[in-house]
Design an enzyme around this catalytic site. Structure first.
Site, PDB file in Angstrom:
ATOM      1  CB  SER A  13       6.852  10.450  -8.733  1.00  0.00           C
ATOM      2  OG  SER A  13       7.874  10.418  -9.203  1.00  0.00           O
ATOM      3  CB  ILE A  93      23.539   5.195   2.739  1.00  0.00           C
ATOM      4  CG1 ILE A  93      22.369   5.332   2.163  1.00  0.00           C
ATOM      5  CG2 ILE A  93      23.299   4.156   3.990  1.00  0.00           C
ATOM      6  CD1 ILE A  93      21.100   5.918   2.933  1.00  0.00           C
ATOM      7  CG  HIS A 109      21.799   8.093 -10.995  1.00  0.00           C
ATOM      8  ND1 HIS A 109      21.829   9.240  -9.993  1.00  0.00           N
ATOM      9  CD2 HIS A 109      22.320   8.394 -11.982  1.00  0.00           C
ATOM     10  CE1 HIS A 109      22.653  10.019 -10.559  1.00  0.00           C
ATOM     11  NE2 HIS A 109      22.924   9.668 -12.034  1.00  0.00           N
TER      12      HIS A 109
HETATM   13  C1  GRF Z   1      14.192  10.031  -9.831  1.00  0.00           C
HETATM   14  O1  GRF Z   1      14.422  10.730 -11.008  1.00  0.00           O
HETATM   15  C2  GRF Z   1      15.636   9.297  -9.347  1.00  0.00           C
HETATM   16  O2  GRF Z   1      15.970   8.640 -10.322  1.00  0.00           O
HETATM   17  C3  GRF Z   1      16.239  10.293  -8.591  1.00  0.00           C
HETATM   18  O3  GRF Z   1      15.373  11.439  -8.187  1.00  0.00           O
HETATM   19  C4  GRF Z   1      14.342  11.348  -8.790  1.00  0.00           C
HETATM   20  C5  GRF Z   1      13.430  11.035  -7.658  1.00  0.00           C
HETATM   21  O4  GRF Z   1      11.930  11.301  -8.214  1.00  0.00           O
HETATM   22  N1  GRF Z   1      17.282   9.515  -7.815  1.00  0.00           N
HETATM   23  P1  GRF Z   1      10.709  11.291  -7.309  1.00  0.00           P
HETATM   24  O5  GRF Z   1      10.964  12.008  -6.114  1.00  0.00           O
HETATM   25  O6  GRF Z   1      10.648   9.748  -7.031  1.00  0.00           O
HETATM   26  O7  GRF Z   1       9.644  11.912  -8.145  1.00  0.00           O
END
Ligand code: GRF
Length: 200
Positions: A13, A93, A109
């Site tokens: 997303s 990474i 994050h």
């Molecule tokens: C997000 O909440 C991001 O903060 C974390 O992983 C999640 C990814 O969500 N690192 P999406 O795949 O972008 O919906």
């Protein structure tokens, strides 16, 4: 136009929010590639719908992490990618990419780092019973969610908050904050970006 590659392992997303912002001209970058290490992840469907090229690549098919990352690196170089944006990429990474893209890899994050690094930051925050959590965007180094912080936004944990409701609030902020911060970084405003925002 600067070229960005987004790395994702799951729903994607955030990848979509960034790609839509770029396609709408709100983010002055081209999203040249989605790198996905999980065949079948929904992020890949989103890329197909948005017409963005995808590299689906499984680490298991390579003898080492270095070989896996070298393959990704060659693809990024061939596309003139200048910046790597991690968005739910569930892997550390390694030196191959860190050295090639030093200072040019960012991550988002779902907590106020340095609190609750690693997996399930939202669950960790709920279990800790704190009143405020949030979102952090930071540069990536060799550690787990440890690089220099660029921006953060706080989110209140209301009474009766569930995992789903908190995740929804956090993701809504992520989807606007990430493109906005990337735009500032691309405009060379990274140094002055130590800003915070509160969302209730
Ligand atoms: C997000 O909440 C991001 O903060 C974390 O992983 C999640 C990814 O969500 N690192 P999406 O795949 O972008 O919906």
């Amino acid at each position: 136009m600067k070229k960005i590659a987004v790395f994702a392992s799951g729903s994607g997303s955030n990848f979509q929010a960034i790609a839509v912002a770029a396609q709408a001209g709100i983010l002055s970058a081209e999203i040249s590639l989605l790198v996905c290490d999980k065949p079948g992840a929904f992020a890949v469907d989103r890329a197909d719908m948005l017409g963005i090229p995808v590299l689906v690549i499984s680490p298991k098919s390579y003898p080492s992490k270095a070989a896996y990352e070298e393959e990704i690196l060659q693809k990024l170089i061939s596309l003139d990618v200048e910046m790597i944006v991690l968005a739910g990429y569930m892997r550390l990474i390694g030196p191959t990419l860190l050295e090639a893209y030093e200072g040019k890899i960012v991550n988002i994050h779902p907590s106020l780092l340095p609190a609750f690094p690693g997996k399930d930051a939202i669950g960790q925050a709920l279990a800790a019973g704190i009143e405020t959590t949030g979102v952090t965007i930071h540069y990536v180094d060799e550690g787990m969610d440890t690089g220099p912080i660029i921006a953060s936004a706080s989110v209140r944990v209301e009474a009766g908050e569930t995992r789903e409701s908190l995740q929804k609030k956090i993701q809504r902020i992520e989807h606007s904050l990430y493109p906005e911060v990337l735009e500032k970084l691309l405009n060379g405003e990274g140094e002055v970006l130590q800003w915070e925002r509160s969302v209730h």
